[in-house]
Design an enzyme around this catalytic site. Structure first.
Site, PDB file in Angstrom:
ATOM      1  N   GLU A 207      12.275  11.958  74.816  1.00  0.00           N
ATOM      2  CA  GLU A 207      10.829  11.814  74.997  1.00  0.00           C
ATOM      3  C   GLU A 207      10.204  11.071  73.818  1.00  0.00           C
ATOM      4  O   GLU A 207      10.447  11.431  72.669  1.00  0.00           O
ATOM      5  CB  GLU A 207      10.197  13.214  75.134  1.00  0.00           C
ATOM      6  CG  GLU A 207      10.660  13.924  76.401  1.00  0.00           C
ATOM      7  CD  GLU A 207      10.484  15.443  76.350  1.00  0.00           C
ATOM      8  OE1 GLU A 207       9.801  15.942  75.447  1.00  0.00           O
ATOM      9  OE2 GLU A 207      11.056  16.118  77.224  1.00  0.00           O
TER      10      GLU A 207
ATOM     11  N   GLU B  45      13.425  18.188  79.951  1.00  0.00           N
ATOM     12  CA  GLU B  45      14.581  18.395  79.077  1.00  0.00           C
ATOM     13  C   GLU B  45      15.857  18.706  79.845  1.00  0.00           C
ATOM     14  O   GLU B  45      16.953  18.305  79.423  1.00  0.00           O
ATOM     15  CB  GLU B  45      14.303  19.509  78.068  1.00  0.00           C
ATOM     16  CG  GLU B  45      13.272  19.137  76.990  1.00  0.00           C
ATOM     17  CD  GLU B  45      11.830  19.219  77.464  1.00  0.00           C
ATOM     18  OE1 GLU B  45      11.600  19.725  78.581  1.00  0.00           O
ATOM     19  OE2 GLU B  45      10.934  18.792  76.727  1.00  0.00           O
TER      20      GLU B  45
ATOM     21  N   PHE C  16      11.762  19.019  69.586  1.00  0.00           N
ATOM     22  CA  PHE C  16      11.823  20.154  68.649  1.00  0.00           C
ATOM     23  C   PHE C  16      12.983  21.019  69.139  1.00  0.00           C
ATOM     24  O   PHE C  16      13.087  21.251  70.347  1.00  0.00           O
ATOM     25  CB  PHE C  16      10.534  20.982  68.692  1.00  0.00           C
ATOM     26  CG  PHE C  16       9.353  20.359  67.999  1.00  0.00           C
ATOM     27  CD1 PHE C  16       8.905  20.835  66.771  1.00  0.00           C
ATOM     28  CD2 PHE C  16       8.675  19.302  68.579  1.00  0.00           C
ATOM     29  CE1 PHE C  16       7.810  20.260  66.136  1.00  0.00           C
ATOM     30  CE2 PHE C  16       7.583  18.718  67.948  1.00  0.00           C
ATOM     31  CZ  PHE C  16       7.147  19.198  66.724  1.00  0.00           C
TER      32      PHE C  16
ATOM     33  N   ASP D 263      13.375  23.948  69.359  1.00  0.00           N
ATOM     34  CA  ASP D 263      12.907  25.071  70.186  1.00  0.00           C
ATOM     35  C   ASP D 263      13.003  24.766  71.691  1.00  0.00           C
ATOM     36  O   ASP D 263      13.188  25.666  72.495  1.00  0.00           O
ATOM     37  CB  ASP D 263      11.444  25.387  69.851  1.00  0.00           C
ATOM     38  CG  ASP D 263      11.206  25.486  68.361  1.00  0.00           C
ATOM     39  OD1 ASP D 263      10.952  26.578  67.866  1.00  0.00           O
ATOM     40  OD2 ASP D 263      11.292  24.437  67.669  1.00  0.00           O
ATOM     41  N   PHE D 264      12.827  23.493  72.054  1.00  0.00           N
ATOM     42  CA  PHE D 264      12.800  23.137  73.484  1.00  0.00           C
ATOM     43  C   PHE D 264      14.204  23.047  74.075  1.00  0.00           C
ATOM     44  O   PHE D 264      14.375  22.734  75.247  1.00  0.00           O
ATOM     45  CB  PHE D 264      12.072  21.811  73.729  1.00  0.00           C
ATOM     46  CG  PHE D 264      10.770  21.637  72.996  1.00  0.00           C
ATOM     47  CD1 PHE D 264      10.018  22.725  72.589  1.00  0.00           C
ATOM     48  CD2 PHE D 264      10.293  20.364  72.714  1.00  0.00           C
ATOM     49  CE1 PHE D 264       8.825  22.550  71.905  1.00  0.00           C
ATOM     50  CE2 PHE D 264       9.100  20.181  72.030  1.00  0.00           C
ATOM     51  CZ  PHE D 264       8.366  21.279  71.620  1.00  0.00           C
ATOM     52  N   ILE D 265      15.211  23.303  73.264  1.00  0.00           N
ATOM     53  CA  ILE D 265      16.584  23.264  73.755  1.00  0.00           C
ATOM     54  C   ILE D 265      16.786  24.333  74.821  1.00  0.00           C
ATOM     55  O   ILE D 265      17.688  24.239  75.646  1.00  0.00           O
ATOM     56  CB  ILE D 265      17.569  23.441  72.575  1.00  0.00           C
ATOM     57  CG1 ILE D 265      18.858  22.685  72.849  1.00  0.00           C
ATOM     58  CG2 ILE D 265      17.832  24.902  72.275  1.00  0.00           C
ATOM     59  CD1 ILE D 265      19.758  22.591  71.628  1.00  0.00           C
TER      60      ILE D 265
ATOM     61  N   HIS E  10       7.568  26.095  67.752  1.00  0.00           N
ATOM     62  CA  HIS E  10       7.928  24.767  67.229  1.00  0.00           C
ATOM     63  C   HIS E  10       8.545  24.841  65.838  1.00  0.00           C
ATOM     64  O   HIS E  10       8.458  23.893  65.074  1.00  0.00           O
ATOM     65  CB  HIS E  10       6.692  23.871  67.109  1.00  0.00           C
ATOM     66  CG  HIS E  10       6.142  23.354  68.397  1.00  0.00           C
ATOM     67  ND1 HIS E  10       5.482  24.138  69.294  1.00  0.00           N
ATOM     68  CD2 HIS E  10       6.129  22.106  68.928  1.00  0.00           C
ATOM     69  CE1 HIS E  10       5.083  23.404  70.319  1.00  0.00           C
ATOM     70  NE2 HIS E  10       5.468  22.167  70.130  1.00  0.00           N
TER      71      HIS E  10
HETATM   72  C1  LIG Z   1       9.133  21.591  76.645  1.00  0.00           C
HETATM   73  C2  LIG Z   1       8.384  20.687  75.740  1.00  0.00           C
HETATM   74  N1  LIG Z   1       8.744  19.396  75.671  1.00  0.00           N
HETATM   75  C3  LIG Z   1       8.094  18.552  74.859  1.00  0.00           C
HETATM   76  C4  LIG Z   1       7.064  18.991  74.089  1.00  0.00           C
HETATM   77  C5  LIG Z   1       6.338  18.050  73.136  1.00  0.00           C
HETATM   78  N2  LIG Z   1       5.054  17.721  73.703  1.00  0.00           N
HETATM   79  C6  LIG Z   1       3.963  18.446  73.407  1.00  0.00           C
HETATM   80  S1  LIG Z   1       2.649  17.999  74.296  1.00  0.00           S
HETATM   81  C7  LIG Z   1       3.512  16.766  75.053  1.00  0.00           C
HETATM   82  C8  LIG Z   1       2.853  15.904  76.067  1.00  0.00           C
HETATM   83  C9  LIG Z   1       2.402  16.718  77.211  1.00  0.00           C
HETATM   84  O1  LIG Z   1       1.828  15.902  78.148  1.00  0.00           O
HETATM   85  P1  LIG Z   1       0.860  16.490  79.233  1.00  0.00           P
HETATM   86  O2  LIG Z   1       1.507  17.619  79.939  1.00  0.00           O
HETATM   87  O3  LIG Z   1       0.400  15.367  80.063  1.00  0.00           O
HETATM   88  O4  LIG Z   1      -0.341  17.104  78.380  1.00  0.00           O
HETATM   89  P2  LIG Z   1      -1.318  16.334  77.387  1.00  0.00           P
HETATM   90  O5  LIG Z   1      -0.690  16.405  76.032  1.00  0.00           O
HETATM   91  O6  LIG Z   1      -1.478  14.954  77.858  1.00  0.00           O
HETATM   92  O7  LIG Z   1      -2.577  17.101  77.416  1.00  0.00           O
HETATM   93  C10 LIG Z   1       4.818  16.743  74.615  1.00  0.00           C
HETATM   94  C11 LIG Z   1       5.844  15.803  75.064  1.00  0.00           C
HETATM   95  C12 LIG Z   1       6.716  20.355  74.177  1.00  0.00           C
HETATM   96  N3  LIG Z   1       5.742  20.881  73.430  1.00  0.00           N
HETATM   97  N4  LIG Z   1       7.384  21.174  75.025  1.00  0.00           N
END
Ligand SMILES: Cc1ncc(C[n+]2csc(CCOP(=O)(O)OP(=O)(O)O)c2C)c(N)n1
Ligand SMILES: [Mg+2]
Lengths: 318, 325
Positions: free
Chosen positions: B29, B60, B83, B85-87, B129
């Site tokens: 990502e 993931e 991160f 943690d997301f594993i 995180h």
């Molecule tokens: C499982 C997971 N994968 C990746 C992330 C990192 N991350 C945090 S917010 C985000 C984007 C999320 O996009 P969206 O659902 O559209 O919400 P937005 O941030 O646009 O409000 C990512 C990739 C995370 N926190 N949790």
């Protein structure tokens, strides 16, 4: 339009409070007063406010990592929210959660989630608990466009639909999941189409029009409480970077400027003024009041104590 | 020799391996235009293009499974979990698929993939995180686990991980990304499974890895002032584990302090302690093997609480002094 004046005023107040909270939070960041990160919802205020205005006080929400507006709109105490943002002992989570994990169970906010898509199955469980305990309430689960690509989204909607649970899946489509444009992350242009795979209704609204969001949320709630889940997609735009560490390399300034012109607060104000419902002075009064409320919250937070290290094992049971 | 950051060393390892082997590619990502959440892959999209630097949707489980499948069919994917943690979301594909494929299919396939993920607290990112998750992975036969503490090790070990024919979980230390250190020029590959004695000593062995290494070395410096000679060992690779190095150090000093950031209960420190106690080193011990680890709590947001739950240099020093008595 037959929305009572108090309701309109309350909606605008929540949006103004959200905007003031975010701008102040950003300022605190630049002053080096915040240890951590934050996700701001500037430009998306109509989504949290419109949805929370369209549901009932006993309803529950699950917020996202970009959830300040959702929390404020659900009636959260901003003093304790700001204190949490600054990690203070008086924070709503005693300084342990921070702004990614704002929760206020007494206000029906079961918590923001730092795991993208992590809140969706939990919201289904809350809707199940609602039915099993025969409670008159609906659960609203907020999540983003990006989250709708997680397995949890698909599994949860399917489960909620076969069990016909009272839940509104409120997808805040702000065009990006971090740097990934929604059009690059999925092969459809309307996220609401995903509802049809699970045999539930999908609705798409202009997420910068708070009155449209409000009306759609009322309709979605009505449906959810009688007939089961609804997928409500709110199309909007994230004006700020994803978080504090975003250089914005993936989008153009022009695109951001174009959306700034669609500011949901200005848009609501112009409707209210055009229809002669409020005067400019009244709007300015609400803005000033919001600024004062947030200023008070900052003073409260800053004068609050840091949590003592003795509390670090509180609520640890295993 | 060049002074570069830990992040740069990781990027260099990947870029050099990608130039060397067209089968190596990245998926994850926000690794493209964004350059990764911690900036590690910044500039790689420009050099290698979107075909080999693949930005994915937030999925993931699919990212991991896609890496497994591509690896089983001839590619050498490096996947990033933003991160560590997301594993959790990747866990089935990692644990039940990647780790099992070679064995359960009787050796017909192998899964040459690397899963990179940053771990650790200290950034104010709270409970979801900030975890140090190595123990979750270390209990799975079929997965190698690496946790480098210096830019040079990060580069050399990542190269070895990419060239390895089996799945490797490469745990990067968030707070080390911006730290600089000397990295030798050229194609230096550090084999997995070899510990590094950063500082030889005779009175006490301090065994650690990852972010805590810096604090262990600081403590050793202080101990020297008291006339205590501490040997500091960086495990670097947790599985395969350099059992021999651990045992011989314990035999030499007779006193062992194990330090890690991850929480204590069920943590890897227990395995290291057991490795010593299960071996002939047991007969050379002058004191019980001690463990210093993170408190058994979810990581709190408040910076004082957050800093208060991981071993500090002072705590390492105090424990070492106590042991050396
Ligand atoms: C499982 C997971 N994968 C990746 C992330 C990192 N991350 C945090 S917010 C985000 C984007 C999320 O996009 P969206 O659902 O559209 O919400 P937005 O941030 O646009 O409000 C990512 C990739 C995370 N926190 N949790
Ligand atoms: Mg989004």
């Amino acid at each position: 339009m037959t929305i009572p004046r108090e309701k309109l005023e309350d909606m605008y107040r929540k949006m103004a409070l959200t905007r003031a909270f975010e701008e102040t939070a950003m300022r605190l960041f630049s002053l080096g007063k915040v240890h951590g990160t934050a996700h701001f919802c500037i430009g998306e205020e109509a989504t949290g406010t419109g949805v929370c205005a369209g549901i009932q006080p006993q309803d529950l929400i699950y917020a996202t990592h970009r959830g300040h507006g959702q929390s404020i709109s659900k009636g959260m105490n901003v003093d304790r929210m700001m204190a949490e943002f600054l990690g203070k002992a008086t924070g709503v989570c005693k300084g342990k959660g921070g702004c990614m994990h704002i929760a206020d169970v007494s206000a029906g906010n079961l918590g923001a989630n730092g795991i993208v898509g992590g809140g969706i199955p939990i919201a289904v469980g809350a809707a199940l608990g609602t039915v099993m305990q025969k409670i008159d309430r609906v659960v609203v689960c907020f999540f983003g466009d990006g989250a709708s690509n997680e397995g949890t989204f698909h599994e949860s909607i399917n489960l909620a639909s076969v069990w016909k649970l009272p839940i509104v899946f409120a997808c805040v489509n702000n065009c990006y999941g971090m740097s990934m444009k929604v059009t690059a992350s999925m092969n459809i242009t309307d996220i609401a189409l995903r509802a049809s795979s699970y045999g539930i209704p999908g609705m798409t609204v202009d997420g910068n029009d708070v009155l449209a969001v409000y009306a759609a949320a009322q309709e979605a709630r009505e449906h959810a409480s009688r007939n089961g889940p609804v997928l409500l997609v709110l199309n909007t735009y994230r004006i700020m970077g994803h978080s504090k560490s975003d250089s914005g390399a993936y989008r153009t300034k022009e695109e951001v400027e174009e959306w700034k012109r669609k500011d949901p607060l200005k848009r609501f104000v112009s409707t209210l003024l055009q229809q002669g419902l409020f005067t400019e002075a009244e709007i300015a009064g609400i803005d000033a009041e919001a600024a004062a409320v947030i200023e008070h919250a900052v003073a409260y937070a800053e004068s609050s104590p840091e949590p003592s290290l003795d509390t670090v094992e509180q609520d640890v049971y295993a | 020799m060049n002074e570069i950051t830990y992040a740069q060393a990781i990027k260099d390892a990947m870029s050099e391996e990608m130039r060397r082997d067209p089968k190596v590619f990245l998926l994850g990502e926000d690794i493209g235009a964004y350059g990764g959440a911690f900036g590690v892959t910044r500039g790689m999209l420009e050099e290698f293009g979107p075909d080999r630097i693949r930005d994915t949707p937030i999925s993931e489980a699919a990212i991991t499974g896609a890496a497994v499948g591509a690896a089983m069919t001839g590619m050498r994917p490096i996947m990033e979990i933003m991160f560590s943690d997301f594993i959790t979301i990747a866990m089935d594909q990692l644990v039940n698929q990647a780790a099992k494929a070679r064995y359960q299919f009787g050796g017909q396939v192998s899964v040459p993939m690397v899963l990179r993920a940053p771990e650790g607290s200290g950034t104010g990112a709270a409970a979801q995180h900030s975890q140090s998750i190595e123990a979750w992975i270390l209990n799975v036969p079929g997965l190698k686990v690496v946790a480098p503490s210096t830019p040079a090790d990060a580069k050399g070990l990542l190269k070895a991980s990419i060239r390895d024919d089996n799945p490797v979980v490469f745990l990067e230390q968030k707070l080390l990304y911006r730290k600089k250190g000397p990295v030798p020029d050229g194609d230096v590959v550090i084999p997995l499974g070899k510990a590094d004695v950063n500082r030889p000593g005779t009175d006490i062995s301090i065994i650690s890895y990852g972010r805590m290494m810096e604090r262990c070395l600081q403590a050793a410096e202080e101990l020297a002032k008291d006339g205590i000679s501490a040997e500091v060992m960086d495990l670097r690779s947790l599985r395969p584990l350099d059992t021999e190095a651990i045992v011989s150090s314990a035999i030499k000093t007779g006193r062992v302090l194990i330090v890690h950031e991850a929480c204590r209960f069920g943590g890897f420190g227990g395995e290291i302690a057991a490795t010593i106690c299960d071996s002939e080193a047991f007969f050379y011990l002058d004191a019980p093997v001690r463990r210093l680890a993170g408190k058994d709590v979810p990581i709190p947001y408040n910076k004082y609480l957050e800093a208060g739950i991981v071993p500090t240099t002072e705590a390492i020093l105090a424990a070492a002094r106590d042991l050396a008595k």
